[in-house]
Design a protein around this motif. Structure first.
Motif, PDB file in Angstrom:
ATOM      1  N   LYS A  29       1.456  -0.933  -9.840  1.00  0.00           N
ATOM      2  CA  LYS A  29      -0.067  -0.678  -9.704  1.00  0.00           C
ATOM      3  C   LYS A  29      -0.565  -0.250  -8.492  1.00  0.00           C
ATOM      4  O   LYS A  29      -0.142  -0.953  -7.305  1.00  0.00           O
ATOM      5  CB  LYS A  29      -1.051  -1.772 -10.422  1.00  0.00           C
ATOM      6  N   VAL A  30      -1.350   0.659  -8.256  1.00  0.00           N
ATOM      7  CA  VAL A  30      -2.005   1.289  -7.416  1.00  0.00           C
ATOM      8  C   VAL A  30      -3.476   1.470  -7.359  1.00  0.00           C
ATOM      9  O   VAL A  30      -3.768   2.021  -8.294  1.00  0.00           O
ATOM     10  CB  VAL A  30      -1.381   2.535  -6.583  1.00  0.00           C
ATOM     11  N   PHE A  31      -4.217   0.626  -6.412  1.00  0.00           N
ATOM     12  CA  PHE A  31      -5.531   0.908  -6.701  1.00  0.00           C
ATOM     13  C   PHE A  31      -6.179   1.768  -5.765  1.00  0.00           C
ATOM     14  O   PHE A  31      -5.682   1.957  -4.498  1.00  0.00           O
ATOM     15  CB  PHE A  31      -6.178  -0.531  -6.413  1.00  0.00           C
ATOM     16  N   CYS A  32      -7.272   2.518  -6.148  1.00  0.00           N
ATOM     17  CA  CYS A  32      -8.011   3.531  -5.378  1.00  0.00           C
ATOM     18  C   CYS A  32      -9.339   4.071  -5.901  1.00  0.00           C
ATOM     19  O   CYS A  32      -9.634   3.614  -7.042  1.00  0.00           O
ATOM     20  CB  CYS A  32      -6.933   4.492  -4.992  1.00  0.00           C
ATOM     21  N   VAL A  33     -10.088   4.670  -4.865  1.00  0.00           N
ATOM     22  CA  VAL A  33     -11.022   5.697  -5.176  1.00  0.00           C
ATOM     23  C   VAL A  33     -10.463   6.978  -4.751  1.00  0.00           C
ATOM     24  O   VAL A  33     -10.205   6.993  -3.561  1.00  0.00           O
ATOM     25  CB  VAL A  33     -12.263   5.232  -4.437  1.00  0.00           C
ATOM     26  N   PRO A  34     -10.458   7.864  -5.613  1.00  0.00           N
ATOM     27  CA  PRO A  34      -9.707   9.086  -5.165  1.00  0.00           C
ATOM     28  C   PRO A  34     -10.528   9.931  -4.048  1.00  0.00           C
ATOM     29  O   PRO A  34     -11.500   9.674  -3.900  1.00  0.00           O
ATOM     30  CB  PRO A  34      -9.912   9.981  -6.580  1.00  0.00           C
ATOM     31  N   GLY A  35      -9.430  10.486  -3.335  1.00  0.00           N
ATOM     32  CA  GLY A  35      -9.787  11.219  -2.248  1.00  0.00           C
ATOM     33  C   GLY A  35      -9.204  12.602  -2.066  1.00  0.00           C
ATOM     34  O   GLY A  35      -7.800  12.488  -2.093  1.00  0.00           O
ATOM     35  N   GLU A  36      -9.786  13.589  -1.590  1.00  0.00           N
ATOM     36  CA  GLU A  36      -8.933  15.116  -1.363  1.00  0.00           C
ATOM     37  C   GLU A  36      -7.995  14.914  -0.306  1.00  0.00           C
ATOM     38  O   GLU A  36      -7.060  15.583  -0.060  1.00  0.00           O
ATOM     39  CB  GLU A  36      -9.814  16.136  -1.178  1.00  0.00           C
ATOM     40  N   SER A  37      -8.152  13.580   0.586  1.00  0.00           N
ATOM     41  CA  SER A  37      -7.454  13.904   1.665  1.00  0.00           C
ATOM     42  C   SER A  37      -5.886  13.406   1.562  1.00  0.00           C
ATOM     43  O   SER A  37      -5.062  13.381   2.269  1.00  0.00           O
ATOM     44  CB  SER A  37      -7.977  13.045   2.741  1.00  0.00           C
ATOM     45  N   TYR A  38      -5.926  12.500   0.191  1.00  0.00           N
ATOM     46  CA  TYR A  38      -4.399  12.284  -0.023  1.00  0.00           C
ATOM     47  C   TYR A  38      -4.104  12.683  -1.431  1.00  0.00           C
ATOM     48  O   TYR A  38      -3.290  12.032  -2.196  1.00  0.00           O
ATOM     49  CB  TYR A  38      -4.208  10.701   0.013  1.00  0.00           C
ATOM     50  N   LEU A  39      -4.564  13.750  -1.886  1.00  0.00           N
ATOM     51  CA  LEU A  39      -4.161  14.328  -3.122  1.00  0.00           C
ATOM     52  C   LEU A  39      -2.821  14.482  -3.398  1.00  0.00           C
ATOM     53  O   LEU A  39      -2.207  14.041  -4.657  1.00  0.00           O
ATOM     54  CB  LEU A  39      -4.923  15.781  -3.400  1.00  0.00           C
ATOM     55  N   PRO A  40      -2.135  14.743  -2.461  1.00  0.00           N
ATOM     56  CA  PRO A  40      -0.389  14.996  -2.647  1.00  0.00           C
ATOM     57  C   PRO A  40       0.092  13.546  -2.966  1.00  0.00           C
ATOM     58  O   PRO A  40       1.077  13.627  -3.836  1.00  0.00           O
ATOM     59  CB  PRO A  40       0.181  15.418  -1.648  1.00  0.00           C
ATOM     60  N   VAL A  41      -0.503  12.257  -2.656  1.00  0.00           N
ATOM     61  CA  VAL A  41      -0.035  11.343  -2.922  1.00  0.00           C
ATOM     62  C   VAL A  41      -0.307  10.734  -4.578  1.00  0.00           C
ATOM     63  O   VAL A  41       0.435  10.339  -5.430  1.00  0.00           O
ATOM     64  CB  VAL A  41      -0.449   9.918  -2.245  1.00  0.00           C
ATOM     65  N   MET A  42      -1.497  11.177  -4.928  1.00  0.00           N
ATOM     66  CA  MET A  42      -1.948  11.189  -6.075  1.00  0.00           C
ATOM     67  C   MET A  42      -1.215  11.904  -7.141  1.00  0.00           C
ATOM     68  O   MET A  42      -0.898  11.701  -8.582  1.00  0.00           O
ATOM     69  CB  MET A  42      -3.499  11.256  -6.370  1.00  0.00           C
TER      70      MET A  42
END
Length: 562
Positions: A29-42
């Motif tokens: 499980k990975v928790f987040c609020v999405p962000g464009e700066s780390y889109l490659p990880v998502m």
């Protein structure tokens, strides 16, 4: 023969490398609020079926979820956010993990390397920004080093005194392709005490007439609750729980002597003050546990066992300090067979302090609202109507002192509370705990002040089908601050009164069930309904504002100042 660990080499982007590391660390499980700066990880998480991305409504809520998940699962919580703005929002969860000794790994998207030093969009030196409230901070500037540094991040988060690690991920690095060498995940170290330390501790304990054990989060983190129980029974030494570690020892056991926290009755605090030998295991003896660092005196002998060398002697100088894992230390102490030689007075002392605890637990409280649901009644119903394995989380607030003083925790790993005293913790931590242990009932307790800070995460619970039960004690005030206001500045009420919020309608608007509770019978019926429900439930308890603390009402506080 010792076999070398296998190393695999893959050609990946920086973002894919991060996710490959998460998989090797068995992160699910990975928790987040999405962000464009780390889109490659998502994007890489999307391609990895073993990892679920939990998208939250606010970074503070996401970090509390990860922290609650870590406590419930025993594994590091993982949370992601974007650059300075997202990182600043989740800082409260990092601080909570730091003070609570909770393993957490935080990944923060960072400004493109070419734009650094120009006050780029949302630019902050993240590794420096978080260095004071994290165990370790690092920025990965070279994609080839992703496996090395992420593996070290998890090792650091787990090892010694656990805590949060912050990893900064520059936007361009996440897109760079490099050959990466992956090694197996590193195991958590479990140091054992030395023979000389054990002998010194044994001498003190055998001479003790009024010994106690103070057990903290280190016992829980080491999964050493059974070892603690066995040692306490074998030695006949009473056990006290450090601040918000109630479930470290069964509260219904004859050797349990109470909890050292906020609002603890004075007779229970006296148990620690009167002890002649104090065996502290896995507790940093914080400001709250030590009652403003005033609990111990020079005549007492302290044996301090902790997995962190920095913790031993940080607040009190021990007669014996042991750098050891709690389970290893308890197993070693058991070999001393103390009950054969411990002083006869110690058994009488243990029985006496248990009677003191039981008397305090049965004491009446300052509740005056005739006919209305009282805090004490609510705790009694939580005790009688919910399964013993139910996990409880709570916000900061005076309502929690009723839970602390009157709920009897009988099973390990059933309480998750913030020793950092963070408001807004209860609801998201409950969601994180439910994700870690989906088949266990999870209940959060919040005041109306704290609930409004993270109640938006109720929609996250709805979206991921997590039937948590959220109890909100609504007295339309910041109750803890109002209590201190009345003590120090009586009748000068400013800033602590709150407006009316219809929590029931708010819950229903997000797809959860909501119910207004005013009587004990309503609360009992609502608990049964919520336990059977497959959707999140919010129970709003309308409380009498006069019931400001366990010991006094607002009127009584004012009268005591006259």
């Amino acid at each position: 023969m010792i076999h070398a660990q296998s190393v695999t080499v893959e050609k990946l982007t920086g973002g894919q490398g991060v996710v490959a590391c998460l998989k090797r660390e068995r992160v699910s499980k990975v928790f987040c609020v999405p962000g464009e700066s780390y889109l490659p990880v998502m994007d890489a998480i999307y391609d990895e079926p073993s990892i679920e991305l939990i998208s939250c409504r606010h970074e503070g809520g996401a970090s509390f979820m990860a922290e609650g998940y870590a406590k419930a699962s025993g594994e590091p919580g993982v949370v992601m956010a974007t650059r300075a703005v997202g990182g600043a929002n989740l800082a409260i969860g990092i601080h909570t993990a730091y003070q609570d000794s909770t393993p957490m790994v935080v990944f923060l998207g960072q400004v493109h390397t070419a734009f650094r030093g120009r006050e780029g969009f949302q630019e902050v030196e993240l590794d420096q920004f978080f260095s004071h409230i994290a165990k370790w901070t690092v920025e990965i500037k070279d994609a080839a080093r992703v496996p090395e540094l992420v593996t070290r991040a998890f090792k650091t988060a787990r090892s010694g005194r656990p805590g949060p690690v912050v990893v900064s991920l520059p936007e361009d690095m996440l897109r760079d392709v490099a050959e990466m060498a992956f090694s197996p995940a590193m195991e958590r170290s479990k140091p054992a005490p030395s023979l000389s330390e054990l002998e010194k501790a044994g001498v003190l304990l055998k001479k003790a007439k009024r010994p106690i054990i103070i057990a903290g989060g280190g016992v829980i983190r080491a999964n050493a609750e059974k070892e603690l129980l066995s040692f306490a029974e074998a030695a006949g030494i009473p056990v006290m729980a450090s601040f918000r570690r109630h479930d470290v020892f069964p509260n219904n056991h004859p050797l349990y002597a109470g909890h050292l926290g906020l609002g603890t009755p004075l007779p229970i605090i006296e148990t620690a003050k009167q002890a002649d030998v104090i065996l502290t295991i896995g507790s940093r003896l914080s400001e709250i546990t030590s009652q403003d660092y005033s609990l111990f005196n020079k005549e007492q002998q302290l044996i301090h066992i902790d997995i962190s060398e920095e913790t031993i002697g940080k607040t009190f100088i021990p007669a014996v300090g042991m750098l050891a894992d709690a389970k290893e230390a308890l197993d070693a102490l058991a070999s001393l067979k103390l009950k054969l030689t411990i002083q006869a007075e110690a058994a009488e002392w243990a029985a006496e302090r248990r009677r003191v605890f039981e008397k305090c637990a049965a004491a009446e409280t300052a509740e005056r609202a005739a006919g209305a649901l009282s805090y004490r009644q609510s705790i009694q119903l939580l005790q009688s109507e919910l399964p013993a394995e139910t996990i409880f989380t709570n916000d900061a607030g005076n309502f929690a002192t009723w839970l602390h003083n009157y709920f009897c925790f009988t099973q390990a790993n059933t309480y998750i509370g913030p020793t950092s005293g963070a408001m807004g913790y209860g609801i998201p931590a409950a969601i994180g705990a439910k994700l870690a242990r989906p088949h266990t009932p999870v209940v959060s307790l919040s005041g109306d002040g704290g609930a409004m800070m993270t109640i938006q995460e109720l929609e996250t619970a709805v979206r991921y089908n997590l039937p948590v039960i959220c109890i909100i004690y609504n007295n339309q005030m910041y109750g803890t601050i109002r209590m201190h206001q009345e003590i120090h500045y009586p009748e000068k009420v400013v800033g602590t009164e709150l407006g009316n919020v219809n929590f029931v309608l708010l819950a229903q608007s997000m797809g959860a069930s909501g119910e207004l509770i005013e009587t004990a019978d309503q609360f009992k019926a609502a608990l049964h309904k919520a336990i059977e429900s497959k959707t999140p439930a919010l129970l709003e308890l309308r409380m009498d504002p006069e019931q400001i603390s366990v010991s006094k009402t607002i009127t009584e506080l004012r009268q005591s100042n006259q």
